[in-house]
Design an enzyme around this catalytic site. Sequence first.
Site, short mmCIF file in Angstrom:
data_model
loop_
_atom_site.label_atom_id
_atom_site.label_comp_id
_atom_site.label_asym_id
_atom_site.label_seq_id
_atom_site.Cartn_x
_atom_site.Cartn_y
_atom_site.Cartn_z
N GLU A 206 0.82 -1.19 0.00
CA GLU A 206 0.00 0.00 0.00
C GLU A 206 0.86 1.25 0.00
O GLU A 206 1.95 1.28 0.54
CB GLU A 206 -0.94 -0.03 1.21
CG GLU A 206 -1.86 -1.22 1.08
CD GLU A 206 -2.88 -1.32 2.19
OE1 GLU A 206 -3.98 -1.81 1.92
OE2 GLU A 206 -2.59 -0.91 3.32
N CYS B 82 3.59 8.25 1.33
CA CYS B 82 4.11 7.24 2.24
C CYS B 82 4.31 5.95 1.44
O CYS B 82 3.36 5.37 0.94
CB CYS B 82 3.11 7.06 3.38
SG CYS B 82 3.62 5.85 4.59
N CYS C 189 7.03 -7.72 6.87
CA CYS C 189 8.23 -7.25 7.57
C CYS C 189 8.66 -8.34 8.53
O CYS C 189 7.83 -8.96 9.19
CB CYS C 189 7.94 -5.96 8.33
SG CYS C 189 9.42 -5.30 9.17
N CYS D 75 7.50 -6.12 15.22
CA CYS D 75 7.09 -5.23 16.31
C CYS D 75 5.66 -5.63 16.68
O CYS D 75 4.83 -5.86 15.81
CB CYS D 75 7.16 -3.77 15.88
SG CYS D 75 8.82 -3.30 15.34
N CYS E 89 2.33 -3.73 15.34
CA CYS E 89 2.30 -3.35 13.92
C CYS E 89 1.66 -4.45 13.09
O CYS E 89 2.08 -5.61 13.16
CB CYS E 89 3.72 -3.09 13.44
SG CYS E 89 3.85 -2.85 11.66
N GLY F 265 6.98 -2.46 5.72
CA GLY F 265 8.34 -2.96 5.64
C GLY F 265 9.37 -2.08 6.31
O GLY F 265 9.11 -0.95 6.68
N CYS G 97 -1.19 4.83 9.92
CA CYS G 97 0.04 4.10 10.25
C CYS G 97 -0.29 2.75 10.85
O CYS G 97 -1.11 2.67 11.75
CB CYS G 97 0.84 4.81 11.33
SG CYS G 97 1.28 6.45 10.96
#
Length: 367
Positions: free
Chosen positions: A91, A104, A111, A115, A118, A170, A344
């Site tokens: 995206e 962005c 990834c 975390c 996320c 990522g 985010c």
Amino acid sequence: MPQNLLDFDLAGLTAWFAELGEKPFRARQVFHWIHQAGVADFAQMTDIAKSLREKLQQQAVVQAPAINFAHVSADGTRKWLFEVGVGNGIETVFIPEDDRGTLCVSSQVGCALECTFCSTGRQGFNRNLTVAEIVGQLWVAQHSLKAEPNRTTGEIAERPVSNVVMMGMGEPLANFENVVTALGVMLDDHAYGLSRRRVTVSTSGLVPAMDRLAERCPVALAVSLHAPNDALRDQIVPINRKYPLRELMAACRRYLVHAPRDFITFEYVMLAGVNDQPEHARQLIELTRDVPCKFNLIPFNPFPDSGYEKPRAEALRVFREILQDAGYVVTTRKTRGDDIDAACGQLAGRVADKSGRVMKRIHKEAA
Ligand code: SAH
Ligand code: SF4
């Protein structure tokens, strides 16, 4: 397989042209057509000799990732979902503001750094994006936005994308070579001509790669801090176990020697009851004493089964004031594009799921 010219920076395109027996200035002309004019069809490159156009038609393409859907939020935020292989999506989000337009950009499918807050991290790692897939996000956004007059003023912006942040899906520094080549294209005056200060790489703290970035392509740097001590950061940003805070802070200081801005931006996702207490803010002041920096507080954006909650407004206010009283510049990120899951950490990029959801929404709107 034809060569995708979006995979090249100007040096790469020039070298490939040399193999075809073509001069460097021809590579420059084609580079302008692709990145400045947004032209993918060689037949339209009118000042290029016909023989070269024909050669290119046979041996090359200009191919950005396929758009699975493009969506505009009520606040003007846009999101593109690109298909990058069966069932895989990435995206890209465009955030228009009065004085700038920020894109962005994603750097990987999934990834590996996991975390805990996320949604990309929860997905696991699939693969690195190619240079063409990274640059292609900017190519599509710049040229499709350029074709559209501003909804209120009717003006056509020459360069709607003025800023790029590598804050999509990522970890950009885990796809180092491709990201550095793509950054080179963004900065190149023969392509997008963005200033180094307006291109930001966001990293969760891959210390050796931060040093390499300083050497190879110093752009603005944002570091995802999220915790003021190793015990907490080990839990929520697991890469901290490899590169703990003392090393990360030293790497930030080294980066600033080369950086185009004289501060590091620390991103701090506020997780209710986890890292949003006054004592955490006070520890942050101690931790960052020797690092010129600004703080960007990001209220956690929820996603299904995350196990975390948004901070209370009061906790956010107190936290921000402790930092401000100590002399820090603090911004709180506004949530944009919430209605299209473009905020985010909400970028999940499973093509089937996401398009299904949008289809439902379109059905609702049509009803
Ligand atoms: N991998 C890089 C860049 C992509 S993430 C990095 O971690 O810095 C961009 C920013 O969004 C990071 O600061 C990240 O921690 C934050 N983020 C991730 N998930 C989030 C969520 N659910 N809510 C708010 N911010 C989130
Ligand atoms: Fe990866 Fe960044 Fe998400 Fe961490 S926050 S899992 S580094 S994308």
